[in-house]
Design a protein around this motif. Structure first.
Motif, PDB file in Angstrom:
ATOM      1  N   TRP A  78     -18.858  22.890  -0.789  1.00 18.14           N
ATOM      2  CA  TRP A  78     -18.493  23.871  -1.843  1.00 18.14           C
ATOM      3  C   TRP A  78     -18.519  23.215  -3.206  1.00 18.14           C
ATOM      4  CZ3 TRP A  78     -14.533  23.209  -5.205  1.00 18.14           C
ATOM      5  CH2 TRP A  78     -13.334  22.159  -5.088  1.00 18.14           C
ATOM      6  N   GLU A  79     -18.977  23.972  -4.186  1.00 13.66           N
ATOM      7  CA  GLU A  79     -19.124  23.339  -5.319  1.00 13.66           C
ATOM      8  C   GLU A  79     -18.329  24.146  -6.770  1.00 13.66           C
ATOM      9  OE1 GLU A  79     -21.379  21.188  -6.127  1.00 13.66           O
ATOM     10  OE2 GLU A  79     -22.520  20.747  -4.291  1.00 13.66           O
ATOM     11  N   ALA A  80     -17.924  23.457  -7.443  1.00 11.00           N
ATOM     12  CA  ALA A  80     -17.404  23.991  -8.634  1.00 11.00           C
ATOM     13  C   ALA A  80     -16.103  24.536  -9.025  1.00 11.00           C
ATOM     14  CB  ALA A  80     -18.249  24.780  -9.529  1.00 11.00           C
ATOM     15  N   ALA A  81     -15.837  25.289  -7.950  1.00 10.72           N
ATOM     16  CA  ALA A  81     -14.434  26.117  -7.786  1.00 10.72           C
ATOM     17  C   ALA A  81     -14.326  26.655  -6.470  1.00 10.72           C
ATOM     18  CB  ALA A  81     -14.429  27.332  -8.958  1.00 10.72           C
ATOM     19  N   ILE A  82     -12.965  26.776  -5.842  1.00 10.97           N
ATOM     20  CA  ILE A  82     -12.961  27.055  -4.764  1.00 10.97           C
ATOM     21  C   ILE A  82     -11.364  27.996  -4.796  1.00 10.97           C
ATOM     22  CG2 ILE A  82     -11.709  25.306  -3.891  1.00 10.97           C
ATOM     23  CD1 ILE A  82     -12.661  25.963  -1.054  1.00 10.97           C
ATOM     24  N   ALA A  83     -11.491  29.327  -4.296  1.00  9.93           N
ATOM     25  CA  ALA A  83     -10.260  30.072  -4.058  1.00  9.93           C
ATOM     26  C   ALA A  83     -10.485  30.887  -2.985  1.00  9.93           C
ATOM     27  CB  ALA A  83     -10.488  31.091  -5.332  1.00  9.93           C
ATOM     28  N   GLU A  84      -8.941  31.319  -2.472  1.00 12.52           N
ATOM     29  CA  GLU A  84      -8.872  32.089  -1.335  1.00 12.52           C
ATOM     30  C   GLU A  84      -7.829  33.212  -1.524  1.00 12.52           C
ATOM     31  OE1 GLU A  84      -9.168  30.218   2.745  1.00 12.52           O
ATOM     32  OE2 GLU A  84      -6.937  30.237   2.425  1.00 12.52           O
ATOM     33  N   ASN A  85      -8.194  34.413  -1.002  1.00 14.11           N
ATOM     34  CA  ASN A  85      -7.240  35.672  -1.155  1.00 14.11           C
ATOM     35  C   ASN A  85      -7.151  35.785   0.493  1.00 14.11           C
ATOM     36  OD1 ASN A  85      -7.175  36.001  -3.637  1.00 14.11           O
ATOM     37  ND2 ASN A  85      -8.769  37.741  -3.641  1.00 14.11           N
ATOM     38  N   VAL A  86      -5.931  36.158   0.944  1.00 15.10           N
ATOM     39  CA  VAL A  86      -5.568  36.488   2.163  1.00 15.10           C
ATOM     40  C   VAL A  86      -4.499  37.740   2.301  1.00 15.10           C
ATOM     41  CG1 VAL A  86      -4.411  35.616   4.359  1.00 15.10           C
ATOM     42  CG2 VAL A  86      -5.326  33.775   2.781  1.00 15.10           C
ATOM     43  N   ALA A  87      -5.088  38.746   3.035  1.00 19.06           N
ATOM     44  CA  ALA A  87      -4.144  40.118   3.117  1.00 19.06           C
ATOM     45  C   ALA A  87      -3.940  40.429   4.549  1.00 19.06           C
ATOM     46  CB  ALA A  87      -5.211  41.127   2.428  1.00 19.06           C
ATOM     47  N   TYR A  88      -2.759  40.789   4.629  1.00 20.94           N
ATOM     48  CA  TYR A  88      -2.460  41.227   5.869  1.00 20.94           C
ATOM     49  C   TYR A  88      -1.897  42.564   6.172  1.00 20.94           C
ATOM     50  CZ  TYR A  88      -1.406  36.182   5.986  1.00 20.94           C
ATOM     51  OH  TYR A  88      -1.639  34.858   5.738  1.00 20.94           O
ATOM     52  N   GLY A  89      -2.201  43.478   7.289  1.00 20.22           N
ATOM     53  CA  GLY A  89      -1.686  44.578   7.346  1.00 20.22           C
ATOM     54  C   GLY A  89      -2.665  45.657   7.010  1.00 20.22           C
ATOM     55  N   TYR A  90      -3.843  45.303   6.391  1.00 24.35           N
ATOM     56  CA  TYR A  90      -4.896  46.389   5.881  1.00 24.35           C
ATOM     57  C   TYR A  90      -6.214  46.535   6.885  1.00 24.35           C
ATOM     58  CZ  TYR A  90      -2.225  46.426   1.820  1.00 24.35           C
ATOM     59  OH  TYR A  90      -0.831  46.839   0.981  1.00 24.35           O
ATOM     60  N   ASP A  91      -6.513  47.583   7.533  1.00 26.71           N
ATOM     61  CA  ASP A  91      -7.599  47.464   8.471  1.00 26.71           C
ATOM     62  C   ASP A  91      -8.705  48.224   8.033  1.00 26.71           C
ATOM     63  OD1 ASP A  91      -6.687  50.156   8.568  1.00 26.71           O
ATOM     64  OD2 ASP A  91      -6.248  50.116  10.773  1.00 26.71           O
ATOM     65  N   THR A  92      -9.036  48.664   6.477  1.00 24.53           N
ATOM     66  CA  THR A  92      -9.969  48.979   6.089  1.00 24.53           C
ATOM     67  C   THR A  92     -10.491  48.407   4.812  1.00 24.53           C
ATOM     68  OG1 THR A  92      -9.284  50.824   4.409  1.00 24.53           O
ATOM     69  CG2 THR A  92      -9.414  51.474   6.615  1.00 24.53           C
ATOM     70  N   ALA A  93     -11.887  48.246   4.536  1.00 20.56           N
ATOM     71  CA  ALA A  93     -12.353  47.339   3.637  1.00 20.56           C
ATOM     72  C   ALA A  93     -11.739  47.956   2.136  1.00 20.56           C
ATOM     73  CB  ALA A  93     -13.818  47.266   3.489  1.00 20.56           C
ATOM     74  N   ARG A  94     -11.839  49.219   1.891  1.00 19.81           N
ATOM     75  CA  ARG A  94     -11.429  49.780   0.657  1.00 19.81           C
ATOM     76  C   ARG A  94      -9.803  49.498   0.543  1.00 19.81           C
ATOM     77  NH1 ARG A  94     -13.491  54.060  -1.839  1.00 19.81           N
ATOM     78  NH2 ARG A  94     -15.272  52.953  -1.643  1.00 19.81           N
ATOM     79  N   ASP A  95      -8.944  49.457   1.468  1.00 19.37           N
ATOM     80  CA  ASP A  95      -7.551  49.212   1.494  1.00 19.37           C
ATOM     81  C   ASP A  95      -7.533  47.867   0.990  1.00 19.37           C
ATOM     82  OD1 ASP A  95      -6.515  51.592   1.663  1.00 19.37           O
ATOM     83  OD2 ASP A  95      -6.381  51.625   3.852  1.00 19.37           O
ATOM     84  N   VAL A  96      -8.106  46.932   1.704  1.00 11.85           N
ATOM     85  CA  VAL A  96      -8.015  45.446   1.438  1.00 11.85           C
ATOM     86  C   VAL A  96      -8.398  45.132  -0.108  1.00 11.85           C
ATOM     87  CG1 VAL A  96      -9.177  43.157   1.881  1.00 11.85           C
ATOM     88  CG2 VAL A  96      -8.633  44.609   3.827  1.00 11.85           C
ATOM     89  N   VAL A  97      -9.361  45.719  -0.638  1.00  8.92           N
ATOM     90  CA  VAL A  97      -9.869  45.368  -1.981  1.00  8.92           C
ATOM     91  C   VAL A  97      -8.827  45.956  -2.943  1.00  8.92           C
ATOM     92  CG1 VAL A  97     -11.661  45.585  -3.654  1.00  8.92           C
ATOM     93  CG2 VAL A  97     -11.967  44.667  -1.197  1.00  8.92           C
ATOM     94  N   THR A  98      -8.509  47.450  -2.717  1.00  6.25           N
ATOM     95  CA  THR A  98      -7.684  47.926  -3.698  1.00  6.25           C
ATOM     96  C   THR A  98      -6.398  47.290  -3.920  1.00  6.25           C
ATOM     97  OG1 THR A  98      -7.111  49.788  -2.148  1.00  6.25           O
ATOM     98  CG2 THR A  98      -8.980  50.196  -3.413  1.00  6.25           C
ATOM     99  N   GLN A  99      -5.877  46.799  -2.839  1.00  7.55           N
ATOM    100  CA  GLN A  99      -4.426  46.198  -2.896  1.00  7.55           C
ATOM    101  C   GLN A  99      -4.668  45.186  -3.575  1.00  7.55           C
ATOM    102  OE1 GLN A  99      -1.771  48.220  -2.174  1.00  7.55           O
ATOM    103  NE2 GLN A  99      -3.345  49.939  -1.643  1.00  7.55           N
ATOM    104  N   LEU A 100      -5.540  44.252  -3.141  1.00  4.24           N
ATOM    105  CA  LEU A 100      -5.741  42.881  -3.961  1.00  4.24           C
ATOM    106  C   LEU A 100      -5.940  43.048  -5.408  1.00  4.24           C
ATOM    107  CD1 LEU A 100      -8.184  41.152  -1.551  1.00  4.24           C
ATOM    108  CD2 LEU A 100      -5.761  40.508  -1.873  1.00  4.24           C
ATOM    109  N   LEU A 101      -6.656  44.140  -5.936  1.00  4.01           N
ATOM    110  CA  LEU A 101      -6.848  44.459  -7.305  1.00  4.01           C
ATOM    111  C   LEU A 101      -5.546  44.790  -8.009  1.00  4.01           C
ATOM    112  CD1 LEU A 101     -10.317  46.429  -7.189  1.00  4.01           C
ATOM    113  CD2 LEU A 101      -9.819  44.207  -8.185  1.00  4.01           C
ATOM    114  N   VAL A 102      -4.741  45.741  -7.431  1.00  5.21           N
ATOM    115  CA  VAL A 102      -3.670  46.238  -7.747  1.00  5.21           C
ATOM    116  C   VAL A 102      -2.579  45.033  -7.928  1.00  5.21           C
ATOM    117  CG1 VAL A 102      -1.340  47.612  -7.560  1.00  5.21           C
ATOM    118  CG2 VAL A 102      -3.728  48.560  -6.775  1.00  5.21           C
ATOM    119  N   ASP A 103      -2.290  44.256  -6.933  1.00 10.22           N
ATOM    120  CA  ASP A 103      -1.688  42.894  -6.792  1.00 10.22           C
ATOM    121  C   ASP A 103      -0.212  43.078  -7.165  1.00 10.22           C
ATOM    122  OD1 ASP A 103      -2.375  40.377  -6.112  1.00 10.22           O
ATOM    123  OD2 ASP A 103      -3.020  39.669  -8.053  1.00 10.22           O
ATOM    124  N   ASP A 104       0.250  44.074  -6.636  1.00  9.16           N
ATOM    125  CA  ASP A 104       1.745  44.367  -6.690  1.00  9.16           C
ATOM    126  C   ASP A 104       2.557  43.210  -6.371  1.00  9.16           C
ATOM    127  OD1 ASP A 104       4.112  46.329  -6.570  1.00  9.16           O
ATOM    128  OD2 ASP A 104       4.353  45.452  -4.890  1.00  9.16           O
TER     129      ASP A 104
END
Length: 220
Positions: A149-175
């Motif tokens: 890897w180069e320059a920067a590395i990051a990771e998001n981990v989400a549990y309990g969501y089984d659709t792509a839209r739910d995974v990404v929208t909840q990461l964006l809300v970041d409650d």
């Protein structure tokens, strides 16, 4: 409503500014990459919808608002999640996306997806959460097994969501995450390549790992 349950989200970011960013790889073939499942390909598509049209993506977040009853969020007809901030976090994310300029798409890396898959397999077996593997590995250790890897590395981990839209929208809300680190990773212009993996998790049913980097050199 049934009894409420809490979800789990974990975010990590490490920057090394001295390194040169590499261009994203493989984006044009993202939808046909055979090493990704349909859910994993969908998560890549959702990331790039957010990045290419953040103001337009805000409408998907607005669609979440009628699902709230105070702090309770109706994920599906049979699943209710207890949030920490309720609709306020959604409103904040909508306003931010509406003010965000479009970003280049993320490319897709096979090696980084394999590194993400290692964490999915580990946590599926152990029931652990977070970024630290049961073998002591961190995100950079896992992707370095398959490339550099180069320059920067990051990771998001989400549990309990089984659709792509739910995974990404909840990461964006970041409650409940004051620094909004999951959202920041998705919208970080320095993160240009992603690896994605999803699989079963004993505690939450499913775990999805998204590992990002500024660039990535695949092993031959």
């Amino acid at each position: 409503m049934i009894g409420a349950e809490r979800l789990a989200l974990f975010a990590f970011l490490l920057l090394i500014p001295a390194l040169v960013l590499l261009p994203a790889v493989g984006f044009a073939q993202a939808d046909s990459l055979e090493y990704l499942s349909e859910l994993e390909r969908g998560i890549v598509r959702e990331h790039n919808r957010v990045r290419s049209d953040p103001a337009g993506y805000a409408r998907f977040l607005r669609d979440l608002k009628p699902r709230f009853d105070g702090l309770l969020y109706q994920l599906t007809d049979s699943s209710v999640r207890e949030t920490e901030e309720g609709i306020a976090a959604v409103d904040e994310a909508v306003h931010l996306l509406e003010a965000t300029v479009p970003l280049p798409p993320v490319g897709v890396s096979r090696g980084m997806s394999l590194g993400a898959r290692d964490l999915v397999a580990d946590q599926g077996r152990t029931g652990r959460t977070g970024h630290l593997g049961s073998d002591g590995s961190q995100p950079w250790d896992r992707v370095d097994r398959y490339g550099d890897w180069e320059a920067a590395i990051a990771e998001n981990v989400a549990y309990g969501y089984d659709t792509a839209r739910d995974v990404v929208t909840q990461l964006l809300v970041d409650d409940g995450v004051p620094e909004r680190s999951h959202r920041a990773n998705i919208l970080n212009p320095e993160l240009r390549v992603v690896g994605v993996a999803c699989g079963p998790h004993s505690g939450y049913g499913i775990v999805c790992v998204m590992t990002y980097a500024g660039g990535y050199k695949e092993q031959p």
